[in-house]
Design a protein around this motif. Sequence first.
Motif, mmCIF file in Angstrom:
data_model
loop_
_atom_site.group_PDB
_atom_site.id
_atom_site.type_symbol
_atom_site.label_atom_id
_atom_site.label_comp_id
_atom_site.label_asym_id
_atom_site.label_seq_id
_atom_site.Cartn_x
_atom_site.Cartn_y
_atom_site.Cartn_z
ATOM 1 N N ALA A 109 -4.370 13.482 2.560
ATOM 2 C CA ALA A 109 -4.225 13.297 1.304
ATOM 3 C C ALA A 109 -3.091 12.530 0.337
ATOM 4 O O ALA A 109 -3.196 11.607 -0.344
ATOM 5 C CB ALA A 109 -4.572 14.323 0.277
ATOM 6 N N SER A 110 -1.526 13.301 0.661
ATOM 7 C CA SER A 110 -0.503 13.642 0.802
ATOM 8 C C SER A 110 -0.307 11.952 0.961
ATOM 9 O O SER A 110 0.279 11.442 0.250
ATOM 10 C CB SER A 110 0.307 14.648 1.336
ATOM 11 O OG SER A 110 0.181 14.539 2.150
ATOM 12 N N ASP A 117 -0.147 4.434 -1.665
ATOM 13 C CA ASP A 117 -0.491 4.105 -2.677
ATOM 14 C C ASP A 117 1.509 3.932 -3.544
ATOM 15 O O ASP A 117 1.331 2.691 -4.378
ATOM 16 C CB ASP A 117 -1.158 4.796 -3.590
ATOM 17 C CG ASP A 117 -2.412 4.711 -2.556
ATOM 18 O OD1 ASP A 117 -2.597 3.777 -1.505
ATOM 19 O OD2 ASP A 117 -3.285 4.954 -2.663
ATOM 20 N N THR A 118 2.257 4.769 -3.586
ATOM 21 C CA THR A 118 2.720 4.409 -4.718
ATOM 22 C C THR A 118 4.364 3.725 -4.049
ATOM 23 O O THR A 118 4.329 2.909 -4.588
ATOM 24 C CB THR A 118 4.037 6.250 -4.747
ATOM 25 O OG1 THR A 118 2.738 6.562 -5.131
ATOM 26 C CG2 THR A 118 5.120 6.478 -5.448
ATOM 27 N N VAL A 119 4.623 3.490 -2.908
ATOM 28 C CA VAL A 119 5.658 2.706 -2.255
ATOM 29 C C VAL A 119 5.495 1.582 -1.838
ATOM 30 O O VAL A 119 6.235 1.148 -1.881
ATOM 31 C CB VAL A 119 6.842 3.402 -1.407
ATOM 32 C CG1 VAL A 119 6.901 4.879 -1.541
ATOM 33 C CG2 VAL A 119 5.896 3.955 0.171
ATOM 34 N N TYR A 120 3.831 1.455 -1.651
ATOM 35 C CA TYR A 120 4.213 -0.485 -0.972
ATOM 36 C C TYR A 120 3.288 -0.344 -1.630
ATOM 37 O O TYR A 120 2.444 0.018 -3.009
ATOM 38 C CB TYR A 120 2.924 0.328 0.087
ATOM 39 C CG TYR A 120 3.184 0.168 1.671
ATOM 40 C CD1 TYR A 120 4.326 -0.138 2.294
ATOM 41 C CD2 TYR A 120 3.552 1.865 1.922
ATOM 42 C CE1 TYR A 120 4.907 -0.064 3.919
ATOM 43 C CE2 TYR A 120 4.190 2.203 2.826
ATOM 44 C CZ TYR A 120 4.701 0.987 3.852
ATOM 45 O OH TYR A 120 5.134 1.498 4.909
ATOM 46 N N ARG A 165 -3.956 -2.793 3.886
ATOM 47 C CA ARG A 165 -3.907 -2.873 4.849
ATOM 48 C C ARG A 165 -3.350 -1.176 5.655
ATOM 49 O O ARG A 165 -4.569 -1.832 6.891
ATOM 50 C CB ARG A 165 -2.663 -3.800 5.069
ATOM 51 C CG ARG A 165 -3.419 -5.433 5.088
ATOM 52 C CD ARG A 165 -2.402 -6.547 5.774
ATOM 53 N NE ARG A 165 -1.290 -5.287 5.783
ATOM 54 C CZ ARG A 165 -0.307 -6.450 4.659
ATOM 55 N NH1 ARG A 165 -0.560 -7.145 3.598
ATOM 56 N NH2 ARG A 165 1.181 -5.993 4.664
ATOM 57 N N LEU A 166 -2.707 -0.859 5.487
ATOM 58 C CA LEU A 166 -2.482 0.390 5.937
ATOM 59 C C LEU A 166 -2.539 1.424 6.243
ATOM 60 O O LEU A 166 -3.206 2.020 7.012
ATOM 61 C CB LEU A 166 -1.110 0.738 5.467
ATOM 62 C CG LEU A 166 0.523 -0.331 5.620
ATOM 63 C CD1 LEU A 166 1.979 0.077 5.183
ATOM 64 C CD2 LEU A 166 0.121 -0.472 7.145
ATOM 65 N N LYS A 218 8.639 -2.497 -4.833
ATOM 66 C CA LYS A 218 7.312 -2.300 -3.752
ATOM 67 C C LYS A 218 7.958 -3.142 -2.292
ATOM 68 O O LYS A 218 8.163 -3.470 -2.542
ATOM 69 C CB LYS A 218 6.420 -2.220 -4.139
ATOM 70 C CG LYS A 218 5.680 -1.006 -5.783
ATOM 71 C CD LYS A 218 5.599 -0.522 -5.284
ATOM 72 C CE LYS A 218 5.237 0.011 -7.179
ATOM 73 N NZ LYS A 218 4.893 2.276 -6.992
ATOM 74 N N ILE A 219 6.908 -1.528 -1.682
ATOM 75 C CA ILE A 219 7.964 -2.278 0.220
ATOM 76 C C ILE A 219 6.329 -3.633 0.482
ATOM 77 O O ILE A 219 5.475 -3.230 0.358
ATOM 78 C CB ILE A 219 7.804 -0.984 0.610
ATOM 79 C CG1 ILE A 219 8.608 0.289 1.190
ATOM 80 C CG2 ILE A 219 7.551 -1.795 2.600
ATOM 81 C CD1 ILE A 219 8.477 1.383 1.080
#
Length: 274
Positions: free
Chosen positions: A128-129, A135-138, A145-146, A235-236
């Motif tokens: 979950a984390s 979802d926040t950084v990419y 995809r990840l 974002k990454i």
Amino acid sequence: MSLGDDNDGFGGGSGQTRTRLPEGGSGDPYDGTRRPPARSSRSLITVVGVVVLLIAAIAFANRKGGDPEKTDANPSAARNPTSATGVRPVTGKNGPIPTGFARDEQGAQSAAVNYAVVLGSDGMFNRASRHQIVDTVYTPEAAARLKGPQDAAYSADFLSKLGLDAEGKAPAGHTFVSRTIPVGTKVEQSDRDTAKVSVWYTGLIGMSGAGSTDPVRTTWKTWTFDLRWTSNDWKITADSQKDGPAPVPGDIAASSADEISEAVEQFGGFTYAR
């Protein structure tokens, strides 16, 4: 994020997940004496699936006192890369993750270093984390995809090899450590909409506790992030890692398991800004 790179890194390399797996051995690895590592830095890390996995918190740049919105008034700061520089850190957050970075080189550096910290944290070992972090950084495309390959990589079998249960928790009396600690950043490329930023960091990874076969160790890496300005933030889109630069190891004796566990519990992480 490319899934084809063969980088020996903690956290997200461009598509490889690597981690140290426990090896057999006798005696207390935290007996307070310094000993040469039983394995090379590469043999301590094994490929397991995809992307971001182990380690860390990234120690980047400390702010000086005074008005945080002004750059350092010391004229020598521009010549000294270890001096704190820049504007006040972001105040926005998505859960524990800093967000809302400035749309400039400085903001891209701050985003990269904060993202490296959270991607190297123990939060990546819980489904979950981990999904919240990704979802926040990419970018949405990269996150989509990840997550599937990451879930397969962080299987219950894999976690058990690290001494963790299926939820990524350490057994009673033990402390699992995964942190990235920033040393500095370098802008490889930057324009209004994209940036490439490298973060030089040291990391901590392992299990602290009596009888641990994988004691907490350090590593030195450079983590490079391709960033794109998306939804009013950096974002990454892709990232990769490589070994070093690594300094000569010091002569300080290894601490006991209790000292390491107490330090991890008592010393919290930071929000970093350039």
